[in-house]
Design a protein around this motif. Structure first.
Motif, short mmCIF file in Angstrom:
data_model
loop_
_atom_site.label_atom_id
_atom_site.label_comp_id
_atom_site.label_asym_id
_atom_site.label_seq_id
_atom_site.Cartn_x
_atom_site.Cartn_y
_atom_site.Cartn_z
N VAL A 102 0.85 -1.20 0.00
CA VAL A 102 0.00 0.00 0.00
C VAL A 102 0.89 1.25 0.00
O VAL A 102 0.66 2.19 -0.76
CB VAL A 102 -0.96 0.01 1.20
CG1 VAL A 102 -1.68 1.34 1.31
CG2 VAL A 102 -1.97 -1.13 1.09
N GLU A 103 1.92 1.22 0.84
CA GLU A 103 2.87 2.33 0.89
C GLU A 103 3.59 2.52 -0.44
O GLU A 103 3.66 3.61 -0.98
CB GLU A 103 3.94 2.05 1.95
CG GLU A 103 3.69 2.71 3.29
CD GLU A 103 3.36 4.18 3.17
OE1 GLU A 103 4.10 4.90 2.48
OE2 GLU A 103 2.35 4.61 3.77
N ILE A 104 4.10 1.42 -0.95
CA ILE A 104 4.92 1.46 -2.15
C ILE A 104 4.16 1.99 -3.36
O ILE A 104 4.67 2.80 -4.13
CB ILE A 104 5.48 0.05 -2.46
CG1 ILE A 104 6.57 -0.29 -1.44
CG2 ILE A 104 6.02 -0.04 -3.88
CD1 ILE A 104 6.93 -1.75 -1.40
N PHE A 105 2.92 1.52 -3.51
CA PHE A 105 2.20 1.88 -4.73
C PHE A 105 1.29 3.09 -4.56
O PHE A 105 0.65 3.51 -5.51
CB PHE A 105 1.39 0.68 -5.24
CG PHE A 105 2.26 -0.46 -5.68
CD1 PHE A 105 3.00 -0.34 -6.84
CD2 PHE A 105 2.37 -1.61 -4.92
CE1 PHE A 105 3.83 -1.38 -7.25
CE2 PHE A 105 3.19 -2.65 -5.33
CZ PHE A 105 3.92 -2.54 -6.49
N LYS A 133 13.96 3.37 4.33
CA LYS A 133 14.38 4.71 4.71
C LYS A 133 13.26 5.43 5.47
O LYS A 133 13.49 6.21 6.38
CB LYS A 133 14.78 5.51 3.47
CG LYS A 133 15.50 6.80 3.78
CD LYS A 133 16.40 7.27 2.63
CE LYS A 133 15.75 7.24 1.29
NZ LYS A 133 16.65 7.61 0.18
N GLN A 134 12.03 5.15 5.06
CA GLN A 134 10.88 5.76 5.73
C GLN A 134 10.52 5.03 7.03
O GLN A 134 9.56 5.40 7.70
CB GLN A 134 9.65 5.72 4.80
CG GLN A 134 9.76 6.61 3.59
CD GLN A 134 8.57 6.41 2.66
OE1 GLN A 134 8.54 5.47 1.87
NE2 GLN A 134 7.58 7.28 2.78
N GLY A 135 11.24 3.95 7.31
CA GLY A 135 10.96 3.17 8.52
C GLY A 135 9.65 2.41 8.44
O GLY A 135 9.02 2.10 9.46
N LEU A 136 9.24 2.08 7.21
CA LEU A 136 7.95 1.41 7.04
C LEU A 136 8.08 -0.07 6.69
O LEU A 136 7.09 -0.74 6.42
CB LEU A 136 7.13 2.13 5.96
CG LEU A 136 6.75 3.57 6.33
CD1 LEU A 136 6.21 4.31 5.13
CD2 LEU A 136 5.73 3.57 7.46
N ARG A 137 9.30 -0.55 6.73
CA ARG A 137 9.50 -1.97 6.43
C ARG A 137 9.06 -2.78 7.66
O ARG A 137 9.45 -2.48 8.79
CB ARG A 137 10.97 -2.20 6.12
CG ARG A 137 11.36 -3.65 5.83
CD ARG A 137 10.77 -4.13 4.52
NE ARG A 137 11.43 -5.37 4.10
CZ ARG A 137 10.83 -6.34 3.42
NH1 ARG A 137 9.55 -6.22 3.10
NH2 ARG A 137 11.48 -7.41 3.06
#
Lengths: 111, 111
Positions: free
Chosen positions: A38-41, A103-107
């Motif tokens: 969801v974040e990526i796309f 980098k966004q800390g969303l992994r």
DNA sequence: ATAATATATAAGTGTTTTATTATATAAGTC
DNA sequence: GACTTATATAATAAAACACTTATATATTAT
């Protein structure tokens, strides 16, 4: 390894979508949960869910729940897997997308 | 050889149709004219023409007029060609379709 | 138990796709 | 030149697709 032509067409149509194709290339690198995609796309969660369901329906990805997250991964048991792998090999790495996520800390990394 | 992901998606979508995918596999074996495909696929001539146009628009086939017939062939110069070839390799031969055409005396062979 | 987070499903909508029918163009034959 | 055959294009209708919004379910935290 050969595959029926009609089935191949079905698979290729599925892969013939930028979002799904990118997903598959990324899943060839590591597992991802829905919220990461969801974040990526930058699209809605239902849209992502619906793409993943199509991929799951033909059996090329599988899901594993880990707590509140559901992780998707390539189904290496699929009859399509060798064919799929061959296609993915020709595609450029999507590591930049993964790195951006980290980098966004969303992994999400849980085991 | 690598290919842009977005372009790959475009190509895969094109190949994700049973008629077009079969055409491409057959063209990997030899050239065909429109009327042969019309026979083979038991569909209308405009439908075949439109499929061929899509394939031509992305540059993976090319056409050559020979008298009243227009023959289509794989465009080996296309950037997509190596990728395409890799995919076609995994598909079953469509020689039975060609043989059926020959048996009916509908194979067009002119040079 | 309630609230928050992650995901799936359902319903609706605009867009794209693929076929059909009708017509146009181009070459070959009489 | 008129007729036939091969192919392309245009218009249109039906089906498939990929979103959206709203809602349901499942897990975790308080």
């Amino acid at each position: 390894m050969q595959i029926e032509l009609e089935q191949a067409a079905t698979l290729l149509k599925l892969l013939g979508d930028k979002t799904r194709l990118t997903m598959m290339k990324m899943l060839d690198h590591s597992d991802f949960c829905v919220c990461e995609f969801v974040e990526i796309f930058k699209t809605s969660q239902p849209a992502i869910s619906q793409h993943l369901r199509k991929l799951k329906d033909v059996g090329i990805v599988k899901e594993t729940r880990k707590g509140q997250w559901i992780f998707y991964s390539l189904n290496t048991e699929s009859d399509y897997y060798p064919f799929l792998k061959e296609i993915l090999k020709s595609l450029p790495s999507q590591d930049d997308r993964l790195q951006q996520l980290e980098k966004q800390g969303l992994r999400i990394t849980c085991q």
